[in-house]
Enzyme design. Sequence first.
Site, short mmCIF file in Angstrom:
data_model
loop_
_atom_site.label_atom_id
_atom_site.label_comp_id
_atom_site.label_asym_id
_atom_site.label_seq_id
_atom_site.Cartn_x
_atom_site.Cartn_y
_atom_site.Cartn_z
N GLU A 253 0.73 -1.45 0.00
CA GLU A 253 0.07 -0.01 0.11
C GLU A 253 1.06 1.15 -0.02
O GLU A 253 1.72 1.48 0.93
CB GLU A 253 -0.86 0.03 1.36
CG GLU A 253 -2.09 0.91 1.01
CD GLU A 253 -1.93 2.35 1.65
OE1 GLU A 253 -1.77 3.00 0.47
OE2 GLU A 253 -1.76 2.61 2.68
N CYS A 287 -1.70 8.92 2.88
CA CYS A 287 -1.69 8.20 1.47
C CYS A 287 -2.93 8.63 0.65
O CYS A 287 -2.80 8.78 -0.56
CB CYS A 287 -1.28 6.83 1.45
SG CYS A 287 -2.63 6.23 2.27
#
Length: 486
Positions: A253, A287
């Site tokens: 990720e 993110c």
Amino acid sequence: MVVNRELLIDGKDVPALSGRTAEDLNPFTGEVYATVAAAGPRDVTRAVDAADAAFARWAALAPFDRRAIFLKAADLLDDRRERAAGLMAGEAGATRPWAYFNVALAANILRESAAAITAPRGEVLSAQQEGTLGLAIREPLGVVAAFAPWNAPLILGVRAVAAPLAAGNTVVVKASEDAPIACGLFVADVLREAGLPDGVLNVVTNAREDAAETAEVLISDSRVRAVNFTGSTDVGRIVAARAAAHLKPAVLELGGKNAVIVLADADLDHAVDAAAFSVFLNSGQICMSGDRVLVHDSLAAEFTRRFTAKAATLRAGDPGDPHTVVGPLISASAAERVAALVEDAVARGATVLTGGGRPEGAVHPATVLTGVPKDAELHYAEAFGPVCVLDTFADDDTAVALANDTENGLTCGIITENATHGLAVARRVRTGIVHINDQSVADEPHAPFGGVKASGHGRFGGRWGIEAFSSTRWVTIATQRAHYPF
């Protein structure tokens, strides 16, 4: 008082074999918040030894017993909300609301993982051979190497271990140098108190200069069967290459260059509030943060006025001040990096609508730019700070082209009052996640979470997390004897 922590190996707090320690700094004050053991290669091997030795008994533990540990850990985490908030402020400069959100979501990740432990797994297959029963069975892999980042330390620290453990694996966590307690040791403390057996979860901390070597030793150990990494795209490429060299699967990720798209029929008040939340939550160090806000031409002037005015009112500074929205970045050097991105963009023709200037230590003000050209680094680089770029579009084709003009593909928000229109745009945006009539930052423990392109591969959440950290075996049971030709 400076906090002192050691490695967690086989259920015991132990120093590094070398006796070395590393400093953990408070990003707002610059002072030493904690010291942690600085693991070397032999310490990493000790941690893998413990995880490997514990694997068979953990994988064989009754699912209901494993589930009980997870549920108790979730309740304990909720109970330690204030302790967690103090840790996150001291290590990562987190504001209290962000810390409380971390606790709540991390606890629910544990609860969702508990549910996944006893959920049905595998399939009964239609066998070609008469009198044969075919099964597809999900089984744990073994030892998982997990890398826990600092920016959402409880959420991502729990996510680093929850699905692998729920699937029946054991884990060695390499904790971030910037929040080793919150993202690693604190999470392990909670699970240990909840009854997790010794050796099932081990945590190594390291000095910053040893990060690459620590990761290499961990990934290359033959007993480590999978890698779980959350972090930047640049480091993720290295981790993926190391894992691939050893033929090990890696769930990655990675970074985002996310857009919030404001369509022509959007409610302006909602759009301004949603975009501001997306851009400036946790000082943009998520993110999923909205690096880019794309606004339809018909709304651009008024949206820009309102959004810029709102950004200008967001207080930046001490995370302990309840009125602070934009706390410090993880370090003064991180703030300098963000300031350099802004300066480069301005030098190439961009306009600062609010914010900018030099940071004060690790604190960078909320900043909004427009007219950022493609040759500016900020156009493609993930800001990972309280900075966004406003851009406009005349039609859906242009909006989609702008949103997709990035190597990343994590998430997107589309603000509209017309869900049908929003869905039509969403289907064309190349991201792993999209939210219609909402902004880009969202996380639910049961949903498939992850990106495409350079934002990584693999999915966390619910059954997808279990599948990511288990393998499928084909097993047959012959209920009658077969006939062989010789």
